[in-house]
Design a protein around this motif. Structure first.
Motif, mmCIF file in Angstrom:
data_model
loop_
_atom_site.group_PDB
_atom_site.id
_atom_site.type_symbol
_atom_site.label_atom_id
_atom_site.label_comp_id
_atom_site.label_asym_id
_atom_site.label_seq_id
_atom_site.Cartn_x
_atom_site.Cartn_y
_atom_site.Cartn_z
ATOM 1 N N HIS A 1 2.282 -9.188 -5.163
ATOM 2 C CA HIS A 1 2.109 -7.756 -5.478
ATOM 3 C C HIS A 1 2.965 -7.296 -6.654
ATOM 4 O O HIS A 1 2.832 -6.151 -7.091
ATOM 5 N N THR B 1 0.840 -1.207 0.000
ATOM 6 C CA THR B 1 0.000 0.000 0.000
ATOM 7 C C THR B 1 0.872 1.254 0.000
ATOM 8 O O THR B 1 0.590 2.233 -0.704
ATOM 9 N N THR C 1 10.600 3.454 -3.124
ATOM 10 C CA THR C 1 9.344 4.057 -2.647
ATOM 11 C C THR C 1 9.233 3.915 -1.130
ATOM 12 O O THR C 1 8.713 4.797 -0.453
ATOM 13 N N ILE D 1 6.079 -6.480 -6.894
ATOM 14 C CA ILE D 1 6.917 -5.309 -6.587
ATOM 15 C C ILE D 1 8.369 -5.786 -6.426
ATOM 16 O O ILE D 1 8.617 -6.715 -5.641
ATOM 17 N N HIS E 1 3.939 1.420 -1.123
ATOM 18 C CA HIS E 1 4.602 1.460 -2.437
ATOM 19 C C HIS E 1 3.703 2.155 -3.465
ATOM 20 O O HIS E 1 4.148 3.018 -4.220
ATOM 21 N N THR E 2 2.429 1.790 -3.461
ATOM 22 C CA THR E 2 1.478 2.381 -4.414
ATOM 23 C C THR E 2 1.236 3.857 -4.090
ATOM 24 O O THR E 2 1.180 4.701 -4.984
#
Ligand code: ADP
Ligand code: MG
Length: 456
Positions: free
Chosen positions: A196, A153, A238, A198, A155-156
């Motif tokens: 995810h 979350t 991030t 990522i 990261h987004t």
């Protein structure tokens, strides 16, 4: 590492854990104003706290480049059943805001115990028949999913690359040298990459400044990572997930403090920020549990209804500072009352506390100004009749009376500018079991075994 058999939890009623998990999480969203005086008295006597505070002040002066902050927390409890009580209640041992561990392995232990419980009777690896185990399974343990979702979350929420031209983004896990608990951490990384999608990299905290930089020409201050195995490739970080920097020995020289400041001033979302790490210190927990003086708990949770606040407060054990005229000092110095207490410094990671009868003599051996570094906490008294067996790494099986310690995981992402909470989830648990006569806790420190819960 040891692994015990399924612990029999004493009640099927849902304990008020989620109140505390959510409640305490929100406390950290607020700034530290309410507890600043307690922290600032420590700043003179505790080098570690003082160093962390200085990092915050330095970045504050320059201006923070990132207002989003991420917390991956674990709130730890023990059942409290003093003689004379009619039923056990849950009391909070501590609240962890940095490097909350064992989410990765605890769910594996749950799977192991579930597997053993479902193997047919007579199978050499099945449990002996017991009415509490028949068609009973540990509750779902979603610690890996919950913790990884928190990181994803963040990261987004970071949004697109702040570099020009844009760089691919990643999560960076910073770890200690010689980490033994690597598979616990890898469970989260694996979930992030597989589910995810990522990219996740691991980096030794001591190598932060060698492999990351903040371009001086970019006022957004993105944190750029160059993987040592591919120096030509750059990623923009991030989210920085710290599984290090929680103990003074992680800062071997000024360069490590430089690295912490470097991360803090970058645009990467920190898990946790320096301030959030400080919010998890024992003194803050003591101040929140205080029954006299300003009601910091109610101030932090101003939107929480009184009934919930009261339930939350019920999970606190009495805690005191050691100020000159305070009750804590009196309780700590009298051998009779000290026997019912534990003395805790502002440290994480286990093995730092002083217990019971050892407290008065220990305090007397310290110069009095240093007493401020410690808080006194009443001992939680777990039920005395639980029995279990533990498997040691060398194959030895220990059996006897045991104490359980339950950890509940939660994640939160919030915007420090305005205090808006963007994500606040509770999920997954850790059960640790240790012999009854052992004061300390902790699996990595060798005191406890990973275990599971059976509700009945
Ligand atoms: P750390 O940050 O080192 O993990 P904790 O507060 O969790 O510090 O204390 C370490 C261990 O000591 C706990 O895991 C628990 O087993 C024991 N302990 C701590 N506080 C209490 C208490 N009030 N009553 C009983 N045991 C406690
Ligand atoms: Mg602990």
């Amino acid at each position: 590492m040891r692994s015990g058999l399924a612990t029999l939890w004493k009640s099927k009623e849902t304990p008020p854990i989620w109140h505390l998990a959510h409640g305490s999480i929100e406390l950290c969203v607020a700034d530290l104003d309410g507890t600043k005086s307690s922290l600032s008295s420590l700043i003179d006597v505790d080098d570690f706290i003082s160093h962390l505070w200085k990092v915050h002040l330095a970045v504050k002066e320059e201006g923070y480049a990132q207002t989003l902050a991420l917390g991956l927390y674990r709130s730890d409890y023990m059942a409290h059943f003093p003689s004379g009580a009619t039923a056990p209640s849950l009391k909070q041992v501590e609240f962890n805001t940095i490097s909350s561990s064992f989410g990765g392995l605890s769910s594996l232990v749950t799977s192991l115990h579930s597997e053993l419980l479902s193997s047919p009777p007579g199978n050499p690896i099945s449990y002996p028949s017991h009415p509490l185990l028949d068609s009973n399974q540990p509750p779902d343990n979603t610690s890996v999913e919950t913790l990884a979702a928190g990181l994803a979350t963040a990261h987004t929420a970071y949004g697109p690359s702040k570099s020009s031209p844009a760089l691919p983004t990643c999560i960076l896990v910073l770890v200690q040298e010689g980490e033994r608990n690597v598979f616990d951490q890898l469970a989260l990384s694996r979930q992030l990459t597989r589910v995810h999608k990522i990219p996740v990299f691991r980096l030794l905290s001591s190598e932060t400044l060698d492999h990351t930089h903040i371009p001086g020409s970019n006022p957004s201050r993105p944190l750029i990572y160059r993987p040592p195995h591919a120096e030509g490739t750059e990623f923009e970080v991030t989210t920085v997930y710290l599984r290090c920097f929680y103990t003074p020995t992680d800062y071997k020289s000024e360069r490590d403090w430089e690295a912490r400041t470097h991360l803090e001033r970058s645009a990467a979302i920190k898990c946790p920020t320096v301030l959030n790490q400080l919010a998890g210190s024992k003194v803050v927990q003591q101040v929140l549990a205080e029954e006299t003086g300003p009601d910091h708990l109610a101030n932090f949770l101003s939107r929480t209804d009184p009934a919930t606040l009261a339930r939350l407060r019920e999970t606190f054990a009495p805690q005191y500072d050691l100020s000159v005229s305070g009750r804590g000092r009196q309780l700590a110095l009298d051998p009779e009352t000290a026997a019912n207490h534990v003395l805790k410094p502002q440290r994480e990671g286990g093995g730092n506390n002083i217990y019971k009868e050892a407290i008065p003599e220990f305090l007397q051996s310290l110069p009095e100004p240093e007493w401020k570094r410690w808080i006194l906490m009443e001992l939680i008294q777990p039920p005395a009749d639980a029995k279990n067996v533990a498997l040691r790494p060398d194959g030895e099986v220990l059996s006897g009376h045991v104490i359980g310690e339950l950890g509940i995981y939660g994640t939160i992402l919030w915007d420090q500018a305005g205090g808006k909470v963007l994500h606040n989830e509770q999920g997954g648990w850790l059960m640790r079991t240790k012999a009854k006569d052992v004061n300390e806790g902790g699996v990595a420190t060798g005191f406890s075994s990973l275990d599971s819960v059976i509700l009945y």
